[in-house]
Write a protein that holds these residues in place. Structure first.
Motif, PDB file in Angstrom:
ATOM      1  N   GLU A  60       0.831  -1.203   0.000  1.00  0.00           N
ATOM      2  CA  GLU A  60       0.000   0.000   0.000  1.00  0.00           C
ATOM      3  C   GLU A  60       0.869   1.258   0.000  1.00  0.00           C
ATOM      4  OE1 GLU A  60      -3.558   2.065   2.694  1.00  0.00           O
ATOM      5  OE2 GLU A  60      -2.788   0.080   3.176  1.00  0.00           O
ATOM      6  N   ALA A  61       1.939   1.227   0.815  1.00  0.00           N
ATOM      7  CA  ALA A  61       2.855   2.368   0.852  1.00  0.00           C
ATOM      8  C   ALA A  61       3.531   2.559  -0.506  1.00  0.00           C
ATOM      9  CB  ALA A  61       3.901   2.176   1.944  1.00  0.00           C
ATOM     10  N   GLN A  62       3.889   1.455  -1.148  1.00  0.00           N
ATOM     11  CA  GLN A  62       4.507   1.523  -2.476  1.00  0.00           C
ATOM     12  C   GLN A  62       3.552   2.129  -3.482  1.00  0.00           C
ATOM     13  OE1 GLN A  62       7.499   0.999  -3.439  1.00  0.00           O
ATOM     14  NE2 GLN A  62       7.233   1.124  -5.652  1.00  0.00           N
ATOM     15  N   GLN A  63       2.291   1.735  -3.422  1.00  0.00           N
ATOM     16  CA  GLN A  63       1.299   2.293  -4.323  1.00  0.00           C
ATOM     17  C   GLN A  63       1.146   3.794  -4.109  1.00  0.00           C
ATOM     18  OE1 GLN A  63      -2.111  -0.125  -3.441  1.00  0.00           O
ATOM     19  NE2 GLN A  63      -1.546  -1.732  -4.897  1.00  0.00           N
ATOM     20  N   ARG A  64       1.128   4.203  -2.816  1.00  0.00           N
ATOM     21  CA  ARG A  64       1.036   5.632  -2.535  1.00  0.00           C
ATOM     22  C   ARG A  64       2.268   6.374  -3.064  1.00  0.00           C
ATOM     23  NH1 ARG A  64      -0.781   3.812   2.607  1.00  0.00           N
ATOM     24  NH2 ARG A  64       1.279   4.306   3.489  1.00  0.00           N
ATOM     25  N   THR A  65       3.439   5.741  -2.885  1.00  0.00           N
ATOM     26  CA  THR A  65       4.676   6.358  -3.380  1.00  0.00           C
ATOM     27  C   THR A  65       4.646   6.503  -4.891  1.00  0.00           C
ATOM     28  OG1 THR A  65       5.937   5.420  -1.532  1.00  0.00           O
ATOM     29  CG2 THR A  65       7.187   6.138  -3.469  1.00  0.00           C
ATOM     30  N   GLU A  66       4.175   5.462  -5.587  1.00  0.00           N
ATOM     31  CA  GLU A  66       4.094   5.527  -7.045  1.00  0.00           C
ATOM     32  C   GLU A  66       3.134   6.616  -7.489  1.00  0.00           C
ATOM     33  OE1 GLU A  66       3.020   1.590  -8.157  1.00  0.00           O
ATOM     34  OE2 GLU A  66       5.054   0.769  -7.914  1.00  0.00           O
ATOM     35  N   GLN A  67       2.013   6.762  -6.771  1.00  0.00           N
ATOM     36  CA  GLN A  67       1.070   7.829  -7.091  1.00  0.00           C
ATOM     37  C   GLN A  67       1.715   9.192  -6.887  1.00  0.00           C
ATOM     38  OE1 GLN A  67      -2.270   6.976  -4.564  1.00  0.00           O
ATOM     39  NE2 GLN A  67      -3.089   5.365  -5.891  1.00  0.00           N
ATOM     40  N   GLN A  68       2.463   9.325  -5.783  1.00  0.00           N
ATOM     41  CA  GLN A  68       3.142  10.589  -5.508  1.00  0.00           C
ATOM     42  C   GLN A  68       4.199  10.884  -6.575  1.00  0.00           C
ATOM     43  OE1 GLN A  68       4.587   9.865  -1.551  1.00  0.00           O
ATOM     44  NE2 GLN A  68       2.687  10.504  -0.557  1.00  0.00           N
ATOM     45  N   ILE A  69       4.920   9.835  -6.983  1.00  0.00           N
ATOM     46  CA  ILE A  69       5.921  10.014  -8.029  1.00  0.00           C
ATOM     47  C   ILE A  69       5.259  10.445  -9.334  1.00  0.00           C
ATOM     48  CG2 ILE A  69       7.587   8.787  -9.500  1.00  0.00           C
ATOM     49  CD1 ILE A  69       8.341   7.121  -7.045  1.00  0.00           C
TER      50      ILE A  69
END
Length: 239
Positions: A60-69
């Motif tokens: 979930e954190a990775q998905q949020r990071t990818e969205q932020q990127i």
């Protein structure tokens, strides 16, 4: 005393009749490691569950990071587009200011090319071109093309051979397109019977444009210096 099969059956019967004895029997028969195995399995199961939860949280954190990127990338693209537009605007403004400088200080920039320099005002150039159109030596399209020249300077040739018109294209960074426009517009103006010279002016020039200027016999006025088409460098007065 030997332990017989009958003794074993008797033991099984007793353990069946007294279930509470099984714990004590297991303690006596099994090793500490085997007795601890159920707890170990239970602990491992709980650890596995915690690991799976942590993995889910990491995903979930990775998905949020990818969205932020992705948002940052899009913001970067917008910023780059804004910078390009700003650079274009600044370049256009610098070109306008530089063009005005060459027009108002024609003597300082072009006195090494011609004597008695005079930058034509718009009404002077329009009158000249309209007369040429009326005489049938210049087309309407040709008049429109010459009218878009950045600066037109009238003067006397330094060798005393007569009047000449400099058709000048001004750009902060002179490119091949500036050279082509200066040469084309000077050629059109020469159709009226006037002697003309194509000139490009600015702060710097690309290697390709400089080579093209020499090939097309266009003069260069760059950062206070004048370059003839035959590569003869002349130092102009300070502008």
């Amino acid at each position: 005393m030997a332990f017989t099969v009958q003794d074993l059956h008797d033991l099984i019967t007793l353990v069946t009749q007294h279930p509470e004895w099984r714990v004590e029997l297991r303690r006596l028969v099994l090793t500490e490691e085997l007795l601890a195995l159920p707890q170990i399995v239970h602990d491992l199961s709980e650890a596995q569950q915690r690991t799976e939860q942590q993995i889910a949280q990491l995903v979930e954190a990775q998905q949020r990071t990818e969205q932020q990127i992705a948002q940052l990338v899009e913001a970067q693209r917008r910023t780059e587009r804004q910078i390009v537009r700003l650079q274009d605007d600044v370049g256009e403004l610098k070109g306008i200011v530089l063009e005005q400088r060459y027009r108002t200080r024609a003597f300082a920039y072009f006195s090494r090319l011609v004597r008695r320099t005079h930058a034509l005002m718009e009404d002077e150039l329009v009158s000249l071109l309209e007369e040429a159109v009326a005489r049938g030596v210049l087309s309407e399209d040709g008049m429109d093309e010459i009218a878009r020249a950045d600066v037109v300077v009238r003067g006397q040739q330094r060798d005393g051979s007569g009047e000449v018109y400099l058709v000048v294209e001004v750009s902060w960074g002179v490119g091949s397109g500036d050279v082509e426009r200066a040469v084309r517009r000077a050629a059109l103006l020469s159709q009226t019977g006037l002697h003309t010279m194509p000139v490009v002016a600015g702060e710097r020039i690309t290697d390709e444009a400089a080579e093209l200027a020499r090939a097309m016999r266009a003069w260069q006025v760059l950062d206070g210096r004048v370059t003839a088409p035959n590569d003869a460098w002349l130092q102009s007065p300070s502008a």
